[in-house]
Design an enzyme around this catalytic site. Sequence first.
Site, PDB file in Angstrom:
ATOM      1  N   HIS A   4      12.317  -4.098 -92.978  1.00 24.65           N
ATOM      2  CA  HIS A   4      12.165  -3.537 -94.313  1.00 24.65           C
ATOM      3  C   HIS A   4      13.106  -4.262 -95.248  1.00 24.65           C
ATOM      4  O   HIS A   4      14.215  -4.611 -94.861  1.00 24.65           O
ATOM      5  CB  HIS A   4      12.483  -2.027 -94.306  1.00 24.65           C
ATOM      6  CG  HIS A   4      11.976  -1.344 -95.529  1.00 24.65           C
ATOM      7  ND1 HIS A   4      12.703  -1.266 -96.684  1.00 24.65           N
ATOM      8  CD2 HIS A   4      10.784  -0.745 -95.770  1.00 24.65           C
ATOM      9  CE1 HIS A   4      11.982  -0.631 -97.590  1.00 24.65           C
ATOM     10  NE2 HIS A   4      10.816  -0.305 -97.074  1.00 24.65           N
ATOM     11  N   ASP A  59       5.557   2.599 -91.122  1.00 31.67           N
ATOM     12  CA  ASP A  59       4.194   2.302 -90.695  1.00 31.67           C
ATOM     13  C   ASP A  59       4.040   2.182 -89.190  1.00 31.67           C
ATOM     14  O   ASP A  59       2.917   2.131 -88.697  1.00 31.67           O
ATOM     15  CB  ASP A  59       3.721   1.002 -91.370  1.00 31.67           C
ATOM     16  CG  ASP A  59       3.468   1.227 -92.845  1.00 31.67           C
ATOM     17  OD1 ASP A  59       2.897   2.274 -93.170  1.00 31.67           O
ATOM     18  OD2 ASP A  59       3.866   0.380 -93.657  1.00 31.67           O
TER      19      ASP A  59
END
Length: 445
Positions: A310, A366
């Site tokens: 991320h 996700d």
Amino acid sequence: MAIQKGEVAILTLGDRTIELPIIVGTEGERAIDIARLRKETGLITLDPGFVNTGSCVSAITFVNGEQGILRYRGIPIEELVEKSSFVETAYLLINGRLPRQKELNRFRVLLNDSSLVHEDMHAFFQHFPRDSHPMGILSSMVTALRSFYPDLEGLSQSEEVNITLTRLLSKVRTMAAMSYKISRGHKIVYPREDLSYCANFLNMMFDSPVRPYHIDDDLVDALNAFWIIHADHEQNCSSAAVRLVGSGRVNLYAAISAGTAALWGPLHGGANQAVIEMLEDIQATGGDCEPFIKRAKDRNDPFRLMGFGHRVYKTYDPRAKIMKKIVDRVLPKVQSDPLLDVAMRLEEAATRDPYFLDHNLYPNIDFYAGIVLRAMGIPTNMFTVMFAIGRLPGWIAQWKEGAADPNWKLHRPRQIYVGRPLARYVPIEDRDEAYSAEACSYNAY
Ligand code: CMC
């Protein structure tokens, strides 16, 4: 707004020094305000991908990537998942505070009243090619909404914005379920007044004249939690797109459509679909995660482990922790999912691999999202649409905050030009190999 000023940064350029103000947010984050830099020095700053650039000040969402903290309007998402509903969280994000009971009731009634989609829009849906990606359909249909619901005469701007945002929150959910039904060639199921926002969505997706849908409260709770943790994430790619497009003063529908298109990409919201496809590939090739980890580590291979890493989180994504708990809640409701085994083995192998540790690559939101959505019966190509419905309150809140700023500037980044210096127009008969080589020698990439 609580911005502290006072401290300055000193920039030395040759024999000149310039003072640049430092602004400090409520959680102690500091930024050098460079708004005057070009005017005073002729220099711009260069930061591809905005890795180090704040594009606005915002009071909506706080993220601390080092400590894995995410809060909406100051409230930790863990607490919202435990105590709130998606509708209440949407109100919080958009209006800046939790609603009183009367306000929440009114918001729910408005959402219910706005939930139908103009019958003429059904024809639009019917004519998309059957294998169109639902994100492409959604982003086109959100723009089309503007034509079906044009300006509201005689209302103040804030009344008009409130009606538009309620329409978006309610109709996008209806349109998502409609597009699924149409893609299967099935009869559309209309929203029901007696069902909550999340229960209504599941019912519109799965109820059928031959098999009435049984609403399972645990799945409804799981969907509430799923959408709450997707609801905002400060200046992510799609929210930044909403702000950028909105800054040109387009209508809210067009700005949200731009956010939807930005979310579609596999590095952003499309990762939930890409994760499942990757887990299926691992399973199809015998279930061994190692070759995939090896490929992800190879600099010469563009392959990445989907659902890992991320831009902001350099520790475990707090949303991924909640998502893992949601998996535990929904999986007992359905047949066990073989991809969950693959996911757990992959997570275990990657999180003890020095490459992933050194690069601070942990599972993100996700990674487990697809497993949750599969358990709910959502088809893989609709996963990113589920993210979009969840992110809508955030997009709306970001747009509203920008629009309320009396100094809302047109977003217009600058660049450093590295192309060909002044050149002459070459007649077509003279454009030989030497011309092409010279002209292309300046291409940036
Ligand atoms: N697998 C393997 N290596 C990776 C990965 C990954 N998933 N992510 C980053 N890296 C490596 C990358 O190769 C680079 O290595 P090096 O420094 O040795 O060249 C380093 O980590 C930094 O990568 P980056 O691309 O500069 O980092 P970024 O901040 O631009 O990337 C990211 C963030 C999310 C685009 C990236 O981690 C990624 O592509 N992840 C996979 C896609 C994904 O899961 N996206 C969902 C993000 S969460 C939902 C959302 O909020 O959008």
